[in-house]
Structures are given as structure tokens and as C-alpha cells.
Design an enzyme around this catalytic site. Structure first.
Site, PDB file in Angstrom:
ATOM      1  CB  CYS A  63      79.896 -21.697  71.890  1.00 33.63           C
ATOM      2  SG  CYS A  63      81.000 -22.794  70.986  1.00 33.63           S
ATOM      3  CD  GLU A  77      83.302 -22.660  74.780  1.00 36.50           C
ATOM      4  OE1 GLU A  77      82.210 -23.207  74.425  1.00 36.50           O
ATOM      5  OE2 GLU A  77      83.941 -21.908  74.045  1.00 36.50           O
ATOM      6  CB  SER A  99      81.525 -30.880  68.518  1.00 40.60           C
ATOM      7  OG  SER A  99      82.452 -31.963  68.498  1.00 40.60           O
TER       8      SER A  99
END
Length: 458
Positions: free
Chosen positions: A266, A232, A211
Site C-alpha cells: 500500500c 487502512e 481495498s
């Protein structure tokens, strides 16, 4: 959060695990330091052979691993098998290309710097800490572990607390394949201990997939310690559809791009930005296909969408949808949490979105699509770029000049033209803005945890 396997299909705890105490963490850190020293001196070809052996082990364990992934986080079994296959392919690709990726680069004209020879060389950093998520419990780790180990680093894995079986499988994998003991180890510890690990002198660098708040915390700690970090983080990827494309193909791809991994990716397409001339036809096809998806037991071969991985994840997703509907959004399909066990959420599509709705700027981590009508390509880019994220993106257009324009204008780490965003060993992966920095995979990925050393010789 307890370190435990909790089956999201039933909500029942399968097995719990004790966190490692301080002595065990110290022991594993020391083993990692020793392994890094050995790996540094090991020929690249040998490291590549060990990686191929590890790939063979994973391939042989495919069915067991797929069932483990499905049990721990609810991934449909067909997608779990695909994740394992993807790991095997990446491990072999990295092993087959590592020598060229890490080859010394001679300076073409060394006399320009007063040398008889000059070149650059890549050398490992040492022990790298990886903080990894649950959504791709093997793949997310492997896209770090394979290049890092091949480059001569040792790895320590702090995995998500709800995938401990995946963590422990990876803990033994590389030693089984021939890597020196301690080359790659899992740490069953709470997240509260990550900052202390980053500050430890034995850790050379850190990478996190997770997150935005977790990434900011890791980056802050690493920055204070002057250590390399790769982040990332989240994504709210746009999927832009312009006139002239095959709407059946585009809408089918859009559905797959939104609900892959139960929508918990994601780089899943989350915002669908559609030109007004084709908006009605696209939405009709998209919503019909979303409604036809089979939601159910992820162990069933026929299931398209399983449960969300955690109860809190479903609650967060429902709150985003409820916020949007309370402020006037239109629910085109789905939108209600059903009765019964497990953390299921139906494939959902929302339209009529306004800027005061949380889902416009926040990441929806589940099978919920936000659909926007736009009048031209300028408005499409404005909508696409309006979030703080910039991980990946997709644009559907038949026009080469228009495609090139979107590639230039989209704020993202990748643009997929007439396709859906995916990650692969061949291409660098990462984002901009709040989606993080640094890259995994590709040439850039293996270089992230290396020291680029310049050499000058008289």
C-alpha cells in the site's frame, strides 16, 4: 475464493482448507469473550511478558515462517525474513513501552473542574475483529495484534483466503506464549461472513487493511452497528524529486520503493513526480536500474522481484498498463507478460501519462511505475494530490524551507523527506481521503481500541 495455499511461482495448489462451520465460529467467539474478560483484569506487565515470549517464538521460527510467506504469496525470501524480523522487533517494542503508552494522565489543575483529583485512563474495548490482507501476511496482522492484546483486548482474525498457513500459525502463537486461551484466534471463513460478524454483539470493534471497496463495506456495517472501525486501504503514493539531490541515491531508493514486496505494498511509491530540470537524468538512471532487477524464483537469494500473489492481481495490473499504452503512454521498460508458469510481471515504467488513463487515478498493485514531468513545486503537489488516495508520500529536496512546504501541502498520512515510505512500531501509520482513517502503531495505534475514560474525584 477457496481457502488455499496456491504457490504463485507455479500456479499450483499446495493445500486446501475447509471453512469453519457456524458452530465453530460461535465457539471461537465465545472463547474470545472469555479471554477478553481475563485479559482486562490481567496486569499490563504480565501481558507484556507474554508478548515478549511470543516474540521469542516468532524469532525461533524465522526460517520456517519466511519460507511459508514466500510460498503463499511469492515474496522474495530475503524480504520474507525481513518481515519476520520486523514483527519480532515491533512486538518487543510494544511490550517494552506499553505501560507508558497506557499510563493514566492526571489533570494538572483539577480544581479548575471542582475536583480534588481528575485524570484520564485507557481501558480495553473487548473483542476486536481484524480483516487482514495477504501482502504482509504476518506484519499487517502483528501491527494490530501486538498493541490490541497488550491493551487488554482479544482478537479475531479473518485473514485473506490465500494465506491460510499464516492465519493458522497466528491462531496458536499467542496461546503458546502464555496468553489465555482464545486471546487471539483465526477464523477460516469467506469474506461474505464478515458483515454478520461485525453485527454480532460480541464484537466490539473492527479493523481492516484492504481495498477501498472492502473498507467502505466494513465501515458501513460498523457504522450501522455504532462500532469503532479503523480502515487502512489503498494508496497511490507520490515520490517527488526536486533539483539538487543526489540522483544516484534518489533513483536507487525510488526503485526499491516501487518494487518492494514485488510492488504489492500500500505504501510503495507508485507515482514518480520529477522536476523537469533533472527529469531526463533521473529517468535514465531509474529505468536502467529497473531493467537490471532480477526477476525469478522467490526462494532464490539473488531474486529481486518474484511473482505477483494472485493470477487476478496480475490480470488487473496488465489491464492498467494496456489501458495506458492504448491511450498513448510510453513504455520505458518492461510492459509485457512473459511466457511460462507463475504470475510474474516485469518491472515496468510508463511516461507520457494523460488524465484519461486509469493508472493516473487507480492503484497499480505490482512493479509498475508511473513517471510525471513537472515544472515547479506547485505542479508537483497538484499531481501528487490528484488521486483519491492519501496514504503516504516521499519528497526529495535539499532545501529545508522547500521540505517544510511539501510537508504542509501534501495530502497524506505521512511524508518521508529524502527517504522512502516505511512503517514502523514507533510511528503512527494510516491515511486520509480514500486511504482510510484511524491509525496503527505508535501512541495513536494502541489507543484506537481503548476507551478513553475521564475520572473526576471530589
Amino acid at each position: 475464493m477457496p481457502i488455499a495455499t496456491i504457490d504463485p511461482t507455479t500456479g499450483q495448489t499446495v493445500k486446501t482448507f475447509e471453512a469453519y462451520d457456524a458452530a465453530e465460529v460461535r465457539r471461537r467467539l465465545d472463547r474470545a469473550v472469555d479471554a477478553a474478560a481475563t485479559l482486562r483484569e490481567t496486569p499490563i506487565a504480565q501481558r507484556a511478558d507474554w508478548m515478549r515470549a511470543a516474540a521469542d517464538i516468532v524469532e525461533n521460527d524465522l526460517d520456517r515462517l519466511a519460507r511459508m510467506l514466500t510460498q503463499e504469496m511469492g515474496k522474495p525470501i530475503t524480504q520474507a525474513r525481513a518481515e519476520v524480523h520486523k514483527c519480532v522487533r515491533a512486538m518487543r517494542f510494544e511490550a517494552d513501552h506499553v505501560e507508558e503508552l497506557l499510563a493514566d494522565q492526571p489533570l494538572a489543575e483539577p480544581d479548575a473542574v471542582g475536583a480534588s483529583q481528575a485524570w484520564t485512563t485507557w481501558q480495553p474495548l473487548g473483542v476486536v475483529l481484524a480483516v487482514m490482507p495477504w501482502n504482509f501476511a504476518l506484519w499487517q496482522v502483528m501491527r494490530f495484534a501486538a498493541p490490541a492484546l497488550l491493551a487488554g483486548n482479544a482478537g479475531l482474525l479473518k485473514h485473506a483466503s490465500n494465506v491460510p498457513q499464516a492465519a493458522l500459525y497466528l491462531d496458536s502463537l499467542f496461546e503458546r506464549a502464555g496468553f489465555p486461551p482464545g486471546s487471539f484466534q483465526a477464523l477460516l471463513i469467506p469474506s461474505s461472513q464478515v458483515a454478520g460478524l461485525i453485527q454480532d454483539d460480541r464484537i466490539a470493534a473492527v479493523t481492516i487493511t484492504g481495498s477501498e471497496p472492502a473498507g467502505r463495506s466494513v465501515a458501513e456495517t460498523a457504522g450501522k452497528a455504532i462500532k469503532k472501525s479503523v480502515l487502512e486501504l489503498g494508496g497511490s503514493d507520490p515520490f517527488i524529486v526536486m533539483p539538487g539531490v543526489d540522483l544516484d541515491t534518489a533513483s536507487s531508493t525510488a526503485v526499491r520503493a516501487r518494487v518492494q514486496n514485488n510492488g504489492q505494498s500500500c505504501i510503495a511509491a507508485k507515482r514518480f513526480v520529477v522536476h523537469t530540470d533533472i527529469y531526463d537524468d533521473f529517468v535514465d538512471q531509474f529505468t536502467a536500474k529497473m531493467a537490471d532487477l532480477v526477476v525469478g524464483d522467490p526462494m532464490d537469494e539473488a531474486t529481486d522481484v518474484g511473482p505477483l500473489a494472485t493470477e487476478s492481481g496480475r490480470r488487473d495490473l496488465a489491464e492498467l498498463v494496456d489501458d495506458a499504452t492504448a491511450k498513448g503512454a510510453d513504455v520505458l521498460v518492461g510492459g509485457n507478460v512473459g511466457d511460462g508458469p507463475g504470475w510474474f510481471y516485469p518491472p515496468t515504467a510508463l511516461a507520457g501519462l494523460t488524465d484519461d488513463m486509469r493508472i493516473v487515478t487507480e492503484e497499480a498493485f505490482g512493479p509498475v511505475a508511473a513517471i510525471y514531468r513537472v515544472s515547479d513545486r506547485d505542479e508537483a503537489v497538484r499531481v501528487a494530490n490528484q488521486t483519491s488516495f492519501g496514504l503516504s508520500s516521499a519528497v526529495w529536496s535539499p532545501d529545508a524551507d522547500e521540505q517544510a512546504w511539501f510537508v504542509r501541502e501534501l495530502d497524506a498520512g505521512a511524508v518521508f523527506v529524502n527517504g522512502m515510505s516505511e512503517s514502523s512500531a514507533e510511528l503512527p501509520f494510516g491515511g486520509v481521503k480514500a486511504s482510510g482513517y484511524g491509525r496503527e502503531m505508535g501512541t495513536a495505534g494502541i489507543h484506537e481500541f481503548c476507551n478513553l475514560k475521564a475520572v473526576w474525584k471530589a
